[in-house]
Structures are given as structure tokens and as C-alpha cells.
Design a protein around this motif. Structure first.
Motif, short mmCIF file in Angstrom:
data_model
loop_
_atom_site.label_atom_id
_atom_site.label_comp_id
_atom_site.label_asym_id
_atom_site.label_seq_id
_atom_site.Cartn_x
_atom_site.Cartn_y
_atom_site.Cartn_z
N ILE A 1 0.84 -1.21 0.00
CA ILE A 1 0.00 0.00 0.00
C ILE A 1 0.87 1.25 0.00
O ILE A 1 0.64 2.19 -0.77
CB ILE A 1 -0.95 -0.01 1.22
N TYR A 2 1.89 1.28 0.85
CA TYR A 2 2.79 2.44 0.92
C TYR A 2 3.50 2.66 -0.42
O TYR A 2 3.74 3.80 -0.83
CB TYR A 2 3.81 2.28 2.05
N ASP A 3 3.82 1.56 -1.10
CA ASP A 3 4.47 1.67 -2.40
C ASP A 3 3.54 2.35 -3.41
O ASP A 3 3.96 3.27 -4.12
CB ASP A 3 4.87 0.28 -2.90
N ILE A 4 2.29 1.92 -3.47
CA ILE A 4 1.31 2.52 -4.38
C ILE A 4 1.10 3.99 -4.05
O ILE A 4 0.87 4.82 -4.94
CB ILE A 4 -0.03 1.76 -4.32
N CYS A 5 1.19 4.34 -2.77
CA CYS A 5 0.99 5.73 -2.35
C CYS A 5 2.05 6.67 -2.92
O CYS A 5 1.85 7.89 -2.95
CB CYS A 5 0.97 5.83 -0.82
N SER A 6 3.18 6.12 -3.36
CA SER A 6 4.23 6.96 -3.96
C SER A 6 3.93 7.24 -5.43
O SER A 6 4.62 8.05 -6.06
CB SER A 6 5.59 6.27 -3.82
N TRP A 7 2.91 6.57 -5.98
CA TRP A 7 2.51 6.79 -7.36
C TRP A 7 1.60 8.00 -7.46
O TRP A 7 1.10 8.52 -6.46
CB TRP A 7 1.78 5.56 -7.90
N ASN A 8 1.31 8.39 -8.70
CA ASN A 8 0.41 9.52 -8.93
C ASN A 8 -1.04 9.03 -8.95
O ASN A 8 -1.69 8.97 -9.99
CB ASN A 8 0.75 10.20 -10.27
N VAL A 9 -1.54 8.67 -7.77
CA VAL A 9 -2.92 8.19 -7.63
C VAL A 9 -3.65 9.04 -6.60
O VAL A 9 -3.04 9.60 -5.70
CB VAL A 9 -2.97 6.70 -7.22
N GLU A 10 -4.97 9.11 -6.76
CA GLU A 10 -5.78 9.81 -5.77
C GLU A 10 -6.07 8.91 -4.57
O GLU A 10 -6.14 9.37 -3.43
CB GLU A 10 -7.11 10.26 -6.38
N ALA A 11 -6.25 7.61 -4.84
CA ALA A 11 -6.66 6.70 -3.77
C ALA A 11 -6.10 5.30 -4.00
O ALA A 11 -5.82 4.90 -5.13
CB ALA A 11 -8.18 6.64 -3.68
N VAL A 12 -5.96 4.59 -2.90
CA VAL A 12 -5.65 3.16 -2.93
C VAL A 12 -6.91 2.41 -2.53
O VAL A 12 -7.54 2.75 -1.51
CB VAL A 12 -4.51 2.81 -1.97
N LEU A 13 -7.31 1.44 -3.35
CA LEU A 13 -8.51 0.66 -3.08
C LEU A 13 -8.10 -0.74 -2.62
O LEU A 13 -7.31 -1.41 -3.28
CB LEU A 13 -9.39 0.59 -4.32
N LEU A 14 -8.63 -1.17 -1.49
CA LEU A 14 -8.32 -2.49 -0.94
C LEU A 14 -9.49 -3.41 -1.20
O LEU A 14 -10.62 -3.13 -0.80
CB LEU A 14 -8.07 -2.41 0.57
N ASP A 15 -9.23 -4.52 -1.91
CA ASP A 15 -10.28 -5.47 -2.25
C ASP A 15 -9.84 -6.88 -1.88
O ASP A 15 -8.64 -7.15 -1.73
CB ASP A 15 -10.61 -5.39 -3.74
N SER A 16 -10.80 -7.77 -1.76
CA SER A 16 -10.51 -9.16 -1.40
C SER A 16 -10.13 -9.97 -2.62
O SER A 16 -10.65 -9.76 -3.71
CB SER A 16 -11.75 -9.82 -0.77
N SER A 17 -9.22 -10.92 -2.41
CA SER A 17 -8.93 -11.91 -3.45
C SER A 17 -9.02 -13.29 -2.82
O SER A 17 -8.66 -13.48 -1.65
CB SER A 17 -7.55 -11.68 -4.08
#
Length: 210
Positions: A118-134
Motif C-alpha cells: 500500500i505504501y508503495d502505491i501511495c508513492s505513485w500519482n494516484v488519488e486513492a488506494v482501493l483495498l479489495d478481497s482476493s
């Protein structure tokens, strides 16, 4: 206040429900799914959608040009990427607001690896991180929630969107544990795979009464 996204919109009746209940976001699925719609179908639905509801397009490793073309033509407010899209793919979508999904295995009990991702994705140019089940490699539409405690003490500089097996019975507990900015529901407001007005109403009321 936690915002609400209702995903998997595919019928005119669904739009009528949304316009009465006014969730914050409506999701249209453009990738492999039993709730998939074509851009033309989505366009017909969006024409009827209350302008106060933001439009989210859900993609999963779709061709880049297809994503751009669909998002521009339908004037999507959010592009939600649900697959293995990398940082370069996201960077090239700079003109759109991006929600990037991190899939959490329902059997996962350790929060270290998930939080690192999650922290890695937060360094990208995104507005939000979405957490979903797999579940066994299947992501999205599982109807099963993951262990929300893996998100405890998570402190990120992006919006957090919680999805995966949410319904009116567990949404209060989910919000108390995760404190997401947005909750994302689809199957949890359906009856026999069709959106239910009463289930949508109950879910939205529970979120907004917190």
C-alpha cells in the motif's frame, strides 16, 4: 464522513435507485465480470445519472488506449485500475484521477507485506488506494471480506477505499476498524445478482448515520 460507492451498475433501474439514494460514486465495470457493460451501454446509463454522483470506470489490465478512449468519451471522474497495471501505466494516465487496487488475500493474516504494498502505491500519482478481497487468485466480486485488522494503524497520504464483501451487516464494524474515506459495495446490495433498492438504501443509511 465516509463516502459511498455503489459498483456494478448495469440497468436503468439501477440508475433510478442511485438517483433516489444519491451515493457519492457509481461504478461501471469495463473488464471481465458478470457486471460488465460496454462503453455504449454505460453511456446510455450515465445520461440518466444524477450529476451529483461521480462516475467511476473499473478496468483490469485493459488496453491503455481503450482506457483513455472510454474515460474521455464518458467523461469519467475516476479511473479505477484493478489489475497488474504498473507505475508507468498509471503515470501515462496523468490527466485522470486514479484509484489503484491492492488485492488482499482473504487468508492473509500478516499486515506487514500488505501495508508495504500500500505504501508503495501511495508513492505513485494516484488519488486513492482501493483495498479489495482476493480468493485463490480471483480478485474483485468475491463477496468475501478480508481480515480488516491487517489495515490497523495504517497511515497513508492518499484516500483509502475499502471494498470486498461489504454489506449492511458488517459495514459498521468495517468502518470502525479501517476508517476508510470511501466504502465500495456491489454484491452486498444485490438480491439474486440484481441491485436491490432496499439493500442499497439500508447500506447507505448505515454509513451515513455513523
Amino acid at each position: 464522513m465516509t463516502l459511498v460507492k455503489v459498483c456494478g451498475i448495469r440497468r436503468i433501474e439501477d440508475i433510478e435507485f442511485l438517483n433516489k439514494l444519491l451515493p457519492d460514486y457509481a461504478g461501471f465495470v469495463f473488464c471481465k465480470s458478470k457486471r460488465k457493460v460496454t462503453p455504449n451501454e454505460a453511456g446510455d446509463l450515465i445520461k440518466r445519472l444524477d450529476s451529483r454522483i461521480k462516475k467511476v470506470g473499473v478496468f483490469n489490465d485493459n488496453d491503455f488506449e481503450e482506457v483513455v478512449h472510454t474515460a474521455e468519451n464518458l467523461k469519467l471522474d475516476i479511473v479505477q485500475l484493478h489489475g497488474s497495471e504498473d507505475e508507468k501505466y498509471v503515470k501515462n494516465l496523468y490527466r485522470f484521477k486514479i484509484w489503484k487496487t491492492v488485492n488482499v488475500d482473504v487468508s492473509h493474516v500478516s499486515k506487514i507485506n500488505i501495508q508495504d504494498e500500500i505504501y508503495d502505491i501511495c508513492s505513485w500519482n494516484v488519488e486513492a488506494v482501493l483495498l479489495d478481497s482476493s480468493v485463490k487468485g480471483k480478485s474483485g466480486g468475491t463477496g468475501i471480506n478480508f481480515n480488516w485488522n491487517v489495515l490497523k494503524d495504517l497511515d497513508i497520504n492518499k484516500k483509502l477505499v475499502l471494498a470486498g464483501g461489504l454489506n449492511s451487516k458488517n459495514i459498521i464494524e468495517a468502518i470502525k476498524i479501517v476508517t476508510p474515506d470511501v466504502v465500495d459495495v456491489s454484491g452486498g446490495v444485490e438480491e439474486n445478482e440484481i441491485k436491490s433498492f432496499e439493500k442499497m438504501k439500508n447500506f447507505i443509511q448505515k454509513v451515513r448515520n455513523l
